[in-house]
Design a protein around this motif. Structure first.
Motif, PDB file in Angstrom:
ATOM      1  N   ASN A 149       9.096  -1.907 -23.229  1.00  0.00           N
ATOM      2  CA  ASN A 149       9.960  -2.049 -24.373  1.00  0.00           C
ATOM      3  C   ASN A 149       9.500  -3.765 -24.442  1.00  0.00           C
ATOM      4  O   ASN A 149       8.886  -3.894 -26.228  1.00  0.00           O
ATOM      5  CB  ASN A 149      11.545  -2.617 -23.507  1.00  0.00           C
ATOM      6  CG  ASN A 149      11.983  -0.640 -24.200  1.00  0.00           C
ATOM      7  OD1 ASN A 149      10.893  -0.177 -24.502  1.00  0.00           O
ATOM      8  ND2 ASN A 149      12.908   0.075 -23.259  1.00  0.00           N
ATOM      9  N   VAL A 150       9.579  -4.271 -22.976  1.00  0.00           N
ATOM     10  CA  VAL A 150       9.796  -6.162 -23.937  1.00  0.00           C
ATOM     11  C   VAL A 150       8.299  -5.764 -24.312  1.00  0.00           C
ATOM     12  O   VAL A 150       7.904  -6.449 -25.026  1.00  0.00           O
ATOM     13  CB  VAL A 150       9.223  -6.872 -22.314  1.00  0.00           C
ATOM     14  CG1 VAL A 150       9.293  -7.636 -23.009  1.00  0.00           C
ATOM     15  CG2 VAL A 150      11.355  -6.667 -22.007  1.00  0.00           C
ATOM     16  N   LYS A 209       6.222  -3.668 -26.214  1.00  0.00           N
ATOM     17  CA  LYS A 209       6.472  -3.087 -27.962  1.00  0.00           C
ATOM     18  C   LYS A 209       7.191  -4.370 -28.401  1.00  0.00           C
ATOM     19  O   LYS A 209       6.251  -4.953 -29.087  1.00  0.00           O
ATOM     20  CB  LYS A 209       7.095  -2.266 -27.732  1.00  0.00           C
ATOM     21  CG  LYS A 209       7.089  -0.979 -27.579  1.00  0.00           C
ATOM     22  CD  LYS A 209       8.163   0.454 -27.593  1.00  0.00           C
ATOM     23  CE  LYS A 209       7.230   1.189 -26.873  1.00  0.00           C
ATOM     24  NZ  LYS A 209       8.455   2.232 -27.091  1.00  0.00           N
ATOM     25  N   LYS A 210       8.456  -5.035 -27.939  1.00  0.00           N
ATOM     26  CA  LYS A 210       9.332  -5.808 -28.923  1.00  0.00           C
ATOM     27  C   LYS A 210       8.227  -7.075 -29.463  1.00  0.00           C
ATOM     28  O   LYS A 210       7.760  -7.721 -30.043  1.00  0.00           O
ATOM     29  CB  LYS A 210      10.244  -6.032 -28.092  1.00  0.00           C
ATOM     30  CG  LYS A 210      11.242  -5.404 -28.046  1.00  0.00           C
ATOM     31  CD  LYS A 210      12.318  -6.204 -28.464  1.00  0.00           C
ATOM     32  CE  LYS A 210      13.855  -5.310 -28.610  1.00  0.00           C
ATOM     33  NZ  LYS A 210      14.447  -5.177 -27.286  1.00  0.00           N
ATOM     34  N   LEU A 211       7.649  -7.588 -28.290  1.00  0.00           N
ATOM     35  CA  LEU A 211       6.631  -8.584 -27.973  1.00  0.00           C
ATOM     36  C   LEU A 211       5.424  -8.211 -29.003  1.00  0.00           C
ATOM     37  O   LEU A 211       4.760  -9.153 -30.282  1.00  0.00           O
ATOM     38  CB  LEU A 211       5.795  -8.990 -27.060  1.00  0.00           C
ATOM     39  CG  LEU A 211       6.726 -10.333 -25.748  1.00  0.00           C
ATOM     40  CD1 LEU A 211       6.003 -10.372 -24.408  1.00  0.00           C
ATOM     41  CD2 LEU A 211       6.854 -11.237 -26.011  1.00  0.00           C
ATOM     42  N   ARG A 256       5.439  -6.250 -31.640  1.00  0.00           N
ATOM     43  CA  ARG A 256       6.403  -5.852 -33.408  1.00  0.00           C
ATOM     44  C   ARG A 256       6.013  -7.440 -33.792  1.00  0.00           C
ATOM     45  O   ARG A 256       5.832  -7.386 -33.869  1.00  0.00           O
ATOM     46  CB  ARG A 256       6.954  -5.432 -32.967  1.00  0.00           C
ATOM     47  CG  ARG A 256       7.237  -3.866 -32.678  1.00  0.00           C
ATOM     48  CD  ARG A 256       7.564  -3.021 -32.667  1.00  0.00           C
ATOM     49  NE  ARG A 256       7.453  -1.530 -32.267  1.00  0.00           N
ATOM     50  CZ  ARG A 256       8.769  -0.794 -31.496  1.00  0.00           C
ATOM     51  NH1 ARG A 256       9.902  -1.215 -31.071  1.00  0.00           N
ATOM     52  NH2 ARG A 256       7.862   0.215 -31.771  1.00  0.00           N
ATOM     53  N   ALA A 257       6.818  -8.306 -33.217  1.00  0.00           N
ATOM     54  CA  ALA A 257       6.785  -9.706 -33.688  1.00  0.00           C
ATOM     55  C   ALA A 257       5.968 -10.826 -33.875  1.00  0.00           C
ATOM     56  O   ALA A 257       5.385 -10.711 -34.761  1.00  0.00           O
ATOM     57  CB  ALA A 257       8.576 -10.209 -31.644  1.00  0.00           C
ATOM     58  N   LYS A 276       4.381  -9.034 -36.966  1.00  0.00           N
ATOM     59  CA  LYS A 276       5.487  -9.808 -38.010  1.00  0.00           C
ATOM     60  C   LYS A 276       4.835 -10.877 -38.684  1.00  0.00           C
ATOM     61  O   LYS A 276       5.232 -11.402 -39.961  1.00  0.00           O
ATOM     62  CB  LYS A 276       6.818  -9.102 -38.181  1.00  0.00           C
ATOM     63  CG  LYS A 276       7.176  -7.317 -37.700  1.00  0.00           C
ATOM     64  CD  LYS A 276       8.780  -8.083 -38.170  1.00  0.00           C
ATOM     65  CE  LYS A 276       8.918  -6.589 -39.276  1.00  0.00           C
ATOM     66  NZ  LYS A 276      10.098  -5.753 -38.556  1.00  0.00           N
ATOM     67  N   LYS A 294      13.870   3.503 -37.058  1.00  0.00           N
ATOM     68  CA  LYS A 294      12.652   3.573 -35.917  1.00  0.00           C
ATOM     69  C   LYS A 294      10.709   3.847 -36.827  1.00  0.00           C
ATOM     70  O   LYS A 294      10.207   3.309 -36.527  1.00  0.00           O
ATOM     71  CB  LYS A 294      12.734   4.797 -35.402  1.00  0.00           C
ATOM     72  CG  LYS A 294      11.592   5.780 -34.287  1.00  0.00           C
ATOM     73  CD  LYS A 294      12.577   6.600 -34.142  1.00  0.00           C
ATOM     74  CE  LYS A 294      11.674   7.621 -32.726  1.00  0.00           C
ATOM     75  NZ  LYS A 294      11.635   8.038 -32.070  1.00  0.00           N
ATOM     76  N   ARG A 341       9.516   0.261 -37.524  1.00  0.00           N
ATOM     77  CA  ARG A 341       8.921  -0.380 -35.931  1.00  0.00           C
ATOM     78  C   ARG A 341       7.885   0.514 -36.073  1.00  0.00           C
ATOM     79  O   ARG A 341       7.127  -0.282 -35.440  1.00  0.00           O
ATOM     80  CB  ARG A 341       9.951   0.309 -35.306  1.00  0.00           C
ATOM     81  CG  ARG A 341      11.588  -0.885 -35.059  1.00  0.00           C
ATOM     82  CD  ARG A 341      11.569  -0.743 -33.282  1.00  0.00           C
ATOM     83  NE  ARG A 341      12.409   1.307 -32.959  1.00  0.00           N
ATOM     84  CZ  ARG A 341      13.298   1.497 -33.342  1.00  0.00           C
ATOM     85  NH1 ARG A 341      14.188   0.866 -34.095  1.00  0.00           N
ATOM     86  NH2 ARG A 341      13.594   2.729 -32.662  1.00  0.00           N
ATOM     87  N   ASP A 346       4.244  -0.627 -35.445  1.00  0.00           N
ATOM     88  CA  ASP A 346       3.206  -0.474 -34.115  1.00  0.00           C
ATOM     89  C   ASP A 346       1.793  -0.385 -34.776  1.00  0.00           C
ATOM     90  O   ASP A 346       0.696  -0.295 -34.357  1.00  0.00           O
ATOM     91  CB  ASP A 346       3.871   0.521 -33.947  1.00  0.00           C
ATOM     92  CG  ASP A 346       4.936   0.066 -32.612  1.00  0.00           C
ATOM     93  OD1 ASP A 346       5.328   1.255 -32.290  1.00  0.00           O
ATOM     94  OD2 ASP A 346       4.636  -0.897 -32.400  1.00  0.00           O
TER      95      ASP A 346
END
Lengths: 225, 266
Positions: free
Chosen positions: B18-19, B21-23, B25-26, B29, B143, B146, B150
Motif C-alpha cells: 500500500n505504501v 502504491k501511494k508513493l 501515485r504521488a 501526480k 478508485k 487511482r 497507476d
C-alpha cells in the motif's frame, strides 16, 4: 384615637403599617381558632361550589391555551418546512423541463394560504384565549379578598359573642358597655355576607372600641374595616 | 509479499505494498503537475462526474428538507391531537353534539396518521433508496482515478525503460555500485558483466510491460463500468423526482380534502 395623635407623615405611614399587621394577626388568630374547632366558620355551600367551578374553569382554560399555542407553533414550523422543500424542488427543476414557469406561482399561492391560516389562528383563537385566561386573575383576587373579609367578619362575630356572654354574666358590673354599637356591627356583618359582591370598600370607616371588663381584666377590641 | 511468512508477515507485506502504491501515485501526480508526464484525460467522463456530484448534492438537500417536513407533519399531528383531546375532555356530556366532537377527534387522528404513514412509505423510503446508490459510486469514481494514475505511471515507466534500451548503458536502472563493479571487473569477466546488465534491463523492461498491461486492464474495467452507470444514473433523476413528488402531491391533496370534509360534518 391614638392614631390621630401621631404625626401626619411618618406617623401616618407607621399607622397604616400597624393597622395591616393588626389585621393579619387577627385573621391568623381567627383561622387558628376555626381550625381548632373553637369557633364556628361561616360556610356557604353554594359559594364553595362557585369557587370550585372557577378553579376548574381556570385550569381547563389554561390547558386549552397551552395546547392552542403549541398547535400554532407547529403550524408555523410546517409552513416553514413546506416552503423550504418547495424551494429546493424549484432549484432542482432544470430550465428545459416542462412546467417550470408554474412552480413560482404555485409556491406563492401556497405561501399565501399558510399565512392566511396563521393570521386567522392568531386573531381569532390565540387572542381570544389570551383575553379569556386573563380575566381569571382579577376574579381570583376578588375571591381571595372576600375570603379575608369573611374571616374578619367571623372574628368580630365571635368577639361580639364572647362579649355578650360575658355581658350577661356581669351585666351589673359593666358600666361602659356599648351594646348597641356591637349589635350594629353584627348587623353590618350580616349584610356583608349576603351581598355576593364585596362592597366592603364602603365600610372604610374606622371603628374602634375599647371595652373594659372590670372583673375579667382588660380586653381591648379594636375594630377596623 | 508472497516471500514473507504468514500472519504478521502478510500484513506487513500488504502495508508495504500500500505504501508503495501511494508513493508511486504521488510521484506520478507530481510528474503530471510538472508537465513531465501527460495525463489521460477524458472530458466526457469528467462532465459525468460533475453531473454526478450535482445530482448527489441536490438529492441530499431534498432528503434533508423532506425529513424536516415529515417531522413537522408529525409534530402538527401530535399538537392537533392534544388540542382536540383537551376540547373533548372539556366538552360536558350534557352539551349538544358531544358524540360529534368525539368522532371528529377520532377521524382527524386517523387522517393524520394515514397521511404521515403514506409519506414515510413512499416519499421518504424511495428517497433513501435513491440516495443509497451514491456513496458506492462515489468511491468507485475515486478508485477509478487511482487506477488511472497507476496506469499512467506504468505507461511512463514502460516508455522510459524502452527508451533506456537505446542508451549507452545496459539499462538506466543500473546504479553506481554496479559501475564500480564494472570498473573492478577484470577484462575477461567484462563480457559476463555486460550480459548480466542486458539481462537486468530486459527483466525490468518485461516487468514494466507486465505492469502496464495489468494497470491498463484494471483501469479499463472500472472505467467502462462507470462510463455506463453514470449517464444512466443521471438520467434516472427525472423519473425519480417525478414519481416521488407527484405521489406526494397526491397524498397532500387527498389529505386536505378529507380534512375539509370532517370539519364540514359539524
Amino acid at each position: 384615637m391614638a392614631e390621630n395623635k401621631m404625626g401626619q407623615n411618618i406617623g401616618a405611614g407607621a399607622g397604616i403599617f400597624a393597622k395591616r399587621v393588626q389585621k393579619s394577626l387577627n385573621r391568623a388568630q381567627e383561622k387558628v381558632m376555626q381550625k381548632l374547632g373553637k369557633n364556628m366558620e361561616t360556610k356557604d355551600e353554594q359559594f364553595e361550589q362557585y369557587s370550585q367551578n372557577l378553579l376548574k374553569q381556570q385550569n381547563d382554560g389554561g390547558k386549552l391555551f397551552k395546547d392552542v399555542q403549541a398547535y400554532f407553533r407547529a403550524v408555523k414550523v410546517m409552513h416553514e418546512t413546506s416552503k423550504r422543500l418547495s424551494q429546493t424542488l424549484r432549484d432542482v427543476y432544470e430550465p428545459d423541463w416542462q412546467g417550470g414557469e408554474d412552480l413560482p406561482v404555485i409556491m406563492e399561492s401556497e405561501d399565501l394560504l399558510w399565512n392566511d391560516y396563521e393570521e386567522k389562528l392568531t386573531d381569532q383563537i390565540v387572542r381570544t384565549m389570551e383575553n379569556y385566561t386573563g380575566q381569571f386573575h382579577e376574579v381570583k383576587e376578588r375571591l381571595a379578598k372576600r375570603g379575608r373579609k369573611l374571616v374578619d367578619y367571623d372574628s368580630s362575630r365571635h368577639h361580639l359573642e364572647a362579649l355578650q356572654n360575658a355581658k350577661k354574666k356581669d351585666d351589673a358590673k359593666i358600666t361602659k358597655g356599648l351594646p348597641r354599637p356591637c349589635r350594629q356591627v353584627m348587623q353590618r356583618g350580616l349584610e356583608i355576607t349576603q351581598t355576593p359582591r364585596i362592597h366592603l370598600v364602603s365600610l372604610s370607616r374606622e371603628w374602634r372600641w375599647r371595652v373594659t371588663l372590670q372583673k375579667t381584666g382588660r380586653c381591648s377590641l379594636m375594630w377596623k374595616t | 509479499m508472497a516471500e514473507m511468512g504468514m500472519g504478521k508477515g502478510v500484513t506487513a507485506g500488504k502495508l508495504a505494498s500500500n505504501v508503495q502504491k501511494k508513493l508511486t501515485r504521488a510521484q506520478e501526480k507530481v510528474m503530471q503537475k510538472l508537465g513531465k508526464a501527460d495525463e489521460t484525460r477524458d472530458v466526457a467522463f469528467e462532465e459525468g462526474v460533475i453531473n454526478f456530484n450535482k445530482q448527489y448534492t441536490e438529492g441530499s438537500k431534498l432528503q434533508k428538507d423532506l425529513r424536516a417536513y415529515l417531522a413537522a407533519v408529525q409534530t402538527m399531528h401530535e399538537s392537533s391531537k392534544n388540542l382536540q383531546e383537551c376540547l373533548s375532555d372539556m366538552y360536558e356530556p350534557e352539551w349538544y353534539g358531544k358524540d360529534d366532537v368525539d368522532s371528529i377527534v377520532e377521524d382527524t387522528d386517523v387522517l393524520w396518521t394515514d397521511f404521515h404513514q403514506k409519506l414515510v412509505d413512499n416519499a421518504l423510503i424511495s428517497m433513501d433508496t435513491y440516495l443509497g446508490q451514491f456513496p458506492d459510486i462515489k468511491s468507485r469514481i475515486a478508485k477509478r482515478d487511482r487506477k488511472l494514475v497507476d496506469y499512467d505511471s506504468a505507461r511512463h515507466n514502460h516508455s522510459s525503460t524502452n527508451k533506456g534500451k537505446k542508451g549507452k548503458d545496459g539499462g538506466i536502472k543500473i546504479t553506481k555500485p554496479a559501475s564500480l563493479l564494472e570498473r573492478a571487473t577484470p577484462i575477461w569477466a567484462q563480457g559476463i558483466l555486460s550480459a548480466h546488465n542486458i539481462a537486468q534491463s530486459n527483466l525490468s523492461r518485461n516487468q514494466a510491460e507486465d505492469e502496464l498491461e495489468r494497470a491498463q486492464k484494471v483501469f479499463e474495467e472500472i472505467n467502462e463500468d462507470l462510463q455506463e452507470e453514470l449517464p444512466s444514473l443521471w438520467n434516472s433523476r427525472v423519473g425519480f423526482y417525478v414519481s416521488t413528488f407527484q405521489s406526494m402531491a397526491g397524498f397532500e391533496e387527498k389529505f386536505h380534502k378529507e380534512m375539509g370534509k370532517v370539519s364540514l360534518m359539524t
